[in-house]
Design a protein around this motif. Sequence first.
Motif, PDB file in Angstrom:
ATOM      1  N   THR A   8       1.032  -1.238   0.141  1.00  0.00           N
ATOM      2  CA  THR A   8      -0.106   0.037   0.035  1.00  0.00           C
ATOM      3  C   THR A   8       0.905   1.270  -0.054  1.00  0.00           C
ATOM      4  OG1 THR A   8      -0.171   0.023   2.365  1.00  0.00           O
ATOM      5  CG2 THR A   8      -1.724  -1.325   1.318  1.00  0.00           C
ATOM      6  N   ASP A   9       0.164   2.341   0.070  1.00  0.00           N
ATOM      7  CA  ASP A   9       0.945   3.489  -0.082  1.00  0.00           C
ATOM      8  C   ASP A   9       1.947   3.537   1.275  1.00  0.00           C
ATOM      9  OD1 ASP A   9      -0.330   4.436  -2.284  1.00  0.00           O
ATOM     10  OD2 ASP A   9      -1.664   6.028  -1.164  1.00  0.00           O
ATOM     11  N   GLU A  10       1.634   3.059   2.459  1.00  0.00           N
ATOM     12  CA  GLU A  10       2.293   3.291   3.696  1.00  0.00           C
ATOM     13  C   GLU A  10       3.733   2.273   3.292  1.00  0.00           C
ATOM     14  OE1 GLU A  10      -0.922   2.239   3.811  1.00  0.00           O
ATOM     15  OE2 GLU A  10      -1.689   4.318   4.512  1.00  0.00           O
ATOM     16  N   ALA A  11       3.536   1.266   2.670  1.00  0.00           N
ATOM     17  CA  ALA A  11       4.779   0.550   2.149  1.00  0.00           C
ATOM     18  C   ALA A  11       5.655   1.191   1.405  1.00  0.00           C
ATOM     19  CB  ALA A  11       4.527  -0.723   1.555  1.00  0.00           C
ATOM     20  N   LEU A  12       4.906   2.118   0.365  1.00  0.00           N
ATOM     21  CA  LEU A  12       5.732   3.048  -0.650  1.00  0.00           C
ATOM     22  C   LEU A  12       6.644   4.276   0.488  1.00  0.00           C
ATOM     23  CD1 LEU A  12       3.367   3.264  -3.613  1.00  0.00           C
ATOM     24  CD2 LEU A  12       5.520   1.776  -3.296  1.00  0.00           C
ATOM     25  N   ALA A  13       6.095   4.689   1.174  1.00  0.00           N
ATOM     26  CA  ALA A  13       6.470   5.505   2.248  1.00  0.00           C
ATOM     27  C   ALA A  13       7.853   5.008   2.835  1.00  0.00           C
ATOM     28  CB  ALA A  13       5.756   5.843   3.257  1.00  0.00           C
ATOM     29  N   ASP A  14       7.868   3.765   3.263  1.00  0.00           N
ATOM     30  CA  ASP A  14       9.099   3.096   3.826  1.00  0.00           C
ATOM     31  C   ASP A  14      10.020   2.774   2.609  1.00  0.00           C
ATOM     32  OD1 ASP A  14       8.149   2.852   6.307  1.00  0.00           O
ATOM     33  OD2 ASP A  14       7.086   0.864   5.855  1.00  0.00           O
ATOM     34  N   LEU A  15       9.774   2.498   1.407  1.00  0.00           N
ATOM     35  CA  LEU A  15      10.531   2.124   0.292  1.00  0.00           C
ATOM     36  C   LEU A  15      11.201   3.517  -0.255  1.00  0.00           C
ATOM     37  CD1 LEU A  15       8.580  -0.034  -2.116  1.00  0.00           C
ATOM     38  CD2 LEU A  15      10.503  -0.683  -0.735  1.00  0.00           C
ATOM     39  N   ALA A  16      10.468   4.762  -0.292  1.00  0.00           N
ATOM     40  CA  ALA A  16      11.033   5.903  -0.506  1.00  0.00           C
ATOM     41  C   ALA A  16      12.037   6.458   0.605  1.00  0.00           C
ATOM     42  CB  ALA A  16       9.938   6.825  -0.423  1.00  0.00           C
TER      43      ALA A  16
END
Length: 90
Positions: A8-16
């Motif tokens: 989800t977007d929360e996981a993308l925040a971690d990847l970023a």
Amino acid sequence: MCCCRNVTDEALADLARIPSLAHITLKGSLATNDGLQLLRALPRLTHLDLSMCDGSEADSLDAAATAAVLGRLSNMQRLELSVPEGMHMI
């Protein structure tokens, strides 16, 4: 079969937060345009697979907004996109 339905977007925040990332596969994820904007923080991102992504039910990917976000990824060399079954491009 989609492989990233739990991303989800929360996981993308971690990847970023990992600036060395160059390849990301989000095939079938629930990422939205808001989440994709976070990927602009990845200066080395060259390959992105968004095939079969339809976003969450509340905020699906919008083609125009997605293009605007991805257009800002200056090092992109390979982008994979496809339309989920049952959806139509307009």
